[in-house]
Each structure stands twice: as structure tokens, then as C-alpha cells.
Design a protein around this motif. Structure first.
Motif, mmCIF file in Angstrom:
data_model
loop_
_atom_site.group_PDB
_atom_site.id
_atom_site.type_symbol
_atom_site.label_atom_id
_atom_site.label_comp_id
_atom_site.label_asym_id
_atom_site.label_seq_id
_atom_site.Cartn_x
_atom_site.Cartn_y
_atom_site.Cartn_z
ATOM 1 N N GLU A 47 0.805 -1.227 0.000
ATOM 2 C CA GLU A 47 0.000 0.000 0.000
ATOM 3 C C GLU A 47 0.836 1.274 0.000
ATOM 4 O OE1 GLU A 47 -2.950 -0.280 3.066
ATOM 5 O OE2 GLU A 47 -4.313 -1.327 1.709
ATOM 6 N N ASP A 48 2.105 1.183 0.470
ATOM 7 C CA ASP A 48 2.981 2.368 0.403
ATOM 8 C C ASP A 48 3.117 2.826 -1.046
ATOM 9 O OD1 ASP A 48 3.366 0.933 2.675
ATOM 10 O OD2 ASP A 48 5.553 1.018 2.652
ATOM 11 N N LEU A 49 2.994 1.847 -1.974
ATOM 12 C CA LEU A 49 3.198 2.153 -3.389
ATOM 13 C C LEU A 49 1.876 2.390 -4.108
ATOM 14 C CD1 LEU A 49 5.814 -0.670 -4.010
ATOM 15 C CD2 LEU A 49 6.300 1.742 -3.680
ATOM 16 N N THR A 50 0.776 2.075 -3.443
ATOM 17 C CA THR A 50 -0.533 2.294 -4.073
ATOM 18 C C THR A 50 -1.358 3.193 -3.148
ATOM 19 O OG1 THR A 50 -1.293 0.187 -3.137
ATOM 20 C CG2 THR A 50 -0.522 0.157 -5.408
ATOM 21 N N HIS A 51 -2.464 2.705 -2.625
ATOM 22 C CA HIS A 51 -3.227 3.453 -1.633
ATOM 23 C C HIS A 51 -3.984 2.446 -0.786
ATOM 24 C CE1 HIS A 51 -6.235 2.673 -4.710
ATOM 25 N NE2 HIS A 51 -7.137 2.824 -3.773
ATOM 26 N N HIS A 52 -4.490 2.896 0.354
ATOM 27 C CA HIS A 52 -5.175 1.990 1.263
ATOM 28 C C HIS A 52 -6.512 1.530 0.680
ATOM 29 C CE1 HIS A 52 -6.279 0.074 4.952
ATOM 30 N NE2 HIS A 52 -7.399 0.763 5.004
ATOM 31 N N HIS A 53 -6.721 0.236 0.642
ATOM 32 C CA HIS A 53 -7.996 -0.295 0.165
ATOM 33 C C HIS A 53 -8.236 -1.678 0.755
ATOM 34 C CE1 HIS A 53 -4.959 -1.819 -2.637
ATOM 35 N NE2 HIS A 53 -5.760 -2.835 -2.863
ATOM 36 N N HIS A 54 -9.391 -2.216 0.515
ATOM 37 C CA HIS A 54 -9.746 -3.546 1.005
ATOM 38 C C HIS A 54 -10.098 -4.430 -0.178
ATOM 39 C CE1 HIS A 54 -9.949 -2.357 5.290
ATOM 40 N NE2 HIS A 54 -10.079 -1.168 4.747
ATOM 41 N N HIS A 55 -10.277 -5.726 0.102
ATOM 42 C CA HIS A 55 -10.549 -6.665 -0.986
ATOM 43 C C HIS A 55 -11.791 -7.490 -0.732
ATOM 44 C CE1 HIS A 55 -6.081 -6.173 -1.004
ATOM 45 N NE2 HIS A 55 -6.394 -5.825 -2.232
ATOM 46 N N LEU A 56 -12.511 -7.760 -1.803
ATOM 47 C CA LEU A 56 -13.573 -8.758 -1.772
ATOM 48 C C LEU A 56 -13.061 -9.919 -2.629
ATOM 49 C CD1 LEU A 56 -16.621 -6.398 -2.497
ATOM 50 C CD2 LEU A 56 -15.489 -6.843 -0.312
ATOM 51 N N LEU A 57 -12.918 -11.087 -2.012
ATOM 52 C CA LEU A 57 -12.330 -12.231 -2.710
ATOM 53 C C LEU A 57 -13.403 -13.275 -2.968
ATOM 54 C CD1 LEU A 57 -9.393 -12.512 -0.191
ATOM 55 C CD2 LEU A 57 -9.174 -11.630 -2.490
ATOM 56 N N CYS A 58 -13.574 -13.650 -4.238
ATOM 57 C CA CYS A 58 -14.560 -14.683 -4.559
ATOM 58 C C CYS A 58 -13.881 -16.046 -4.433
ATOM 59 C CB CYS A 58 -15.119 -14.490 -5.959
ATOM 60 S SG CYS A 58 -16.302 -15.794 -6.378
ATOM 61 N N GLU A 74 -13.444 3.787 7.517
ATOM 62 C CA GLU A 74 -12.087 3.692 8.040
ATOM 63 C C GLU A 74 -12.008 4.123 9.503
ATOM 64 O OE1 GLU A 74 -9.143 2.349 6.981
ATOM 65 O OE2 GLU A 74 -10.498 1.488 5.517
ATOM 66 N N ARG A 75 -12.756 5.176 9.854
ATOM 67 C CA ARG A 75 -12.765 5.639 11.243
ATOM 68 C C ARG A 75 -13.342 4.565 12.164
ATOM 69 N NH1 ARG A 75 -13.288 10.914 9.301
ATOM 70 N NH2 ARG A 75 -15.495 10.636 8.862
ATOM 71 N N THR A 76 -14.440 3.929 11.703
ATOM 72 C CA THR A 76 -15.058 2.872 12.498
ATOM 73 C C THR A 76 -14.095 1.700 12.668
ATOM 74 O OG1 THR A 76 -17.180 3.515 11.582
ATOM 75 C CG2 THR A 76 -17.092 1.397 12.683
ATOM 76 N N VAL A 77 -13.474 1.272 11.580
ATOM 77 C CA VAL A 77 -12.528 0.153 11.646
ATOM 78 C C VAL A 77 -11.372 0.511 12.578
ATOM 79 C CG1 VAL A 77 -10.856 -1.251 10.348
ATOM 80 C CG2 VAL A 77 -13.105 -0.804 9.383
ATOM 81 N N ALA A 78 -10.846 1.739 12.442
ATOM 82 C CA ALA A 78 -9.713 2.155 13.261
ATOM 83 C C ALA A 78 -10.058 2.099 14.747
ATOM 84 C CB ALA A 78 -9.252 3.555 12.862
ATOM 85 N N SER A 79 -11.267 2.530 15.107
ATOM 86 C CA SER A 79 -11.600 2.526 16.533
ATOM 87 C C SER A 79 -11.855 1.099 17.017
ATOM 88 C CB SER A 79 -12.775 3.462 16.828
ATOM 89 O OG SER A 79 -13.987 2.871 16.462
ATOM 90 N N ALA A 96 -5.432 -4.774 7.449
ATOM 91 C CA ALA A 96 -5.785 -5.305 6.139
ATOM 92 C C ALA A 96 -7.087 -6.063 6.310
ATOM 93 C CB ALA A 96 -4.686 -6.246 5.633
ATOM 94 N N LEU A 97 -8.056 -5.743 5.493
ATOM 95 C CA LEU A 97 -9.356 -6.404 5.617
ATOM 96 C C LEU A 97 -9.739 -7.009 4.269
ATOM 97 C CD1 LEU A 97 -11.962 -7.000 7.237
ATOM 98 C CD2 LEU A 97 -12.786 -4.771 6.525
ATOM 99 N N ASP A 98 -9.726 -8.325 4.209
ATOM 100 C CA ASP A 98 -10.111 -9.041 3.004
ATOM 101 C C ASP A 98 -11.387 -9.813 3.315
ATOM 102 O OD1 ASP A 98 -7.744 -8.086 1.992
ATOM 103 O OD2 ASP A 98 -6.684 -9.984 2.093
ATOM 104 N N VAL A 99 -12.418 -9.584 2.533
ATOM 105 C CA VAL A 99 -13.695 -10.260 2.752
ATOM 106 C C VAL A 99 -13.816 -11.407 1.751
ATOM 107 C CG1 VAL A 99 -16.207 -9.979 2.804
ATOM 108 C CG2 VAL A 99 -14.720 -8.093 3.508
ATOM 109 N N ILE A 100 -14.081 -12.606 2.255
ATOM 110 C CA ILE A 100 -14.192 -13.787 1.398
ATOM 111 C C ILE A 100 -15.656 -14.139 1.202
ATOM 112 C CG2 ILE A 100 -13.611 -16.245 1.217
ATOM 113 C CD1 ILE A 100 -11.178 -15.049 3.216
#
Ligand SMILES: [Zn+2]
Ligand SMILES: [Zn+2]
Length: 109
Positions: A47-58, A74-79, A96-100
Motif C-alpha cells: 500500500e505504500d506504493l498504491t493506496h489503502h484499500h480492502h478486498h472482496l475475494l470470490c 475507516e474511522r469505524t474500523v480504526a476505533s 488489512a481487511l479481506d472479505v471472502i
């Protein structure tokens, strides 16, 4: 990208070398392996080279959907992360949040 995506794009590179290079890039912090618990191993730039994001994995077809969460999310997750780690005396610096699950096309088949 998966190993097959990489060896498909650069056929000169043997699979074993692709794995080795990815392992090196991972230890250098350039590449991260997605936290999927399915049979699809996928890698992306740190993410240092891209930007902060999450994934949905099928878990059926291996599709990965990048999602950029809202600042509210993001604020909710951070708290929540803060609450989870504080009791352990752990200081969180990122998450890092990946949703399967199953993507929309796999659900309709
Ligand atoms: Zn799918
Ligand atoms: Zn996040």
C-alpha cells in the motif's frame, strides 16, 4: 495477480522463479500476499506504493475486487482495531481487511 497471471504475462519465467521473486519482494515489503484462505494465492503491490484499500475475494472463481472504503468506514474500523489491540498493549499501525465470499456472477450461476 496470481502466479498464473504472472507466468502467463511473462512466459519466459519458470513458475519456481516467479515464486522465489515474489518471496523476495514480500520480504522487502514491496509486495503483499492477500489474506485469502482459499486455493488462490494472489499478490499485490504494498500500500505504500498504491493506496489503502480492502478486498472482496470470490472463493468460487478467484476474482478480486478492490474496494476503497469511505472515511467513515475507516474511522469505524480504526476505533474497533484500537479497542481490540489496546487490551493486549499492542500498538496497531495499519490493518488489512479481506472479505471472502461469492461474487455476483458466481451467485447467479
Ligand atoms: Zn466469482
Ligand atoms: Zn482500511
Amino acid at each position: 495477480m496470481s502466479i498464473s497471471d504472472i507466468t502467463g504475462a511473462i512466459p519466459d519465467i519458470p513458475r519456481s522463479s516467479a515464486y522465489r521473486h515474489l518471496a523476495d519482494l514480500q520480504s522487502a515489503g514491496v509486495v503483499r500476499r492477500l489474506a485469502a484462505r482459499d486455493e488462490f494465492a494472489r499478490f499485490e503491490l504494498a500500500e505504500d506504493l498504491t493506496h489503502h484499500h480492502h478486498h472482496l475475494l470470490c472463493s468460487m472463481c478467484g476474482r478480486v475486487i478492490d474496494v476503497t472504503p469511505s472515511p467513515d468506514f475507516e474511522r469505524t474500523v480504526a476505533s474497533m482495531v484500537d479497542e481490540l489491540t489496546r487490551q493486549q498493549g499492542f500498538h496497531a499501525t495499519s490493518h488489512a481487511l479481506d472479505v471472502i465470499g461469492h461474487c455476483s456472477s458466481c451467485q447467479s450461476t
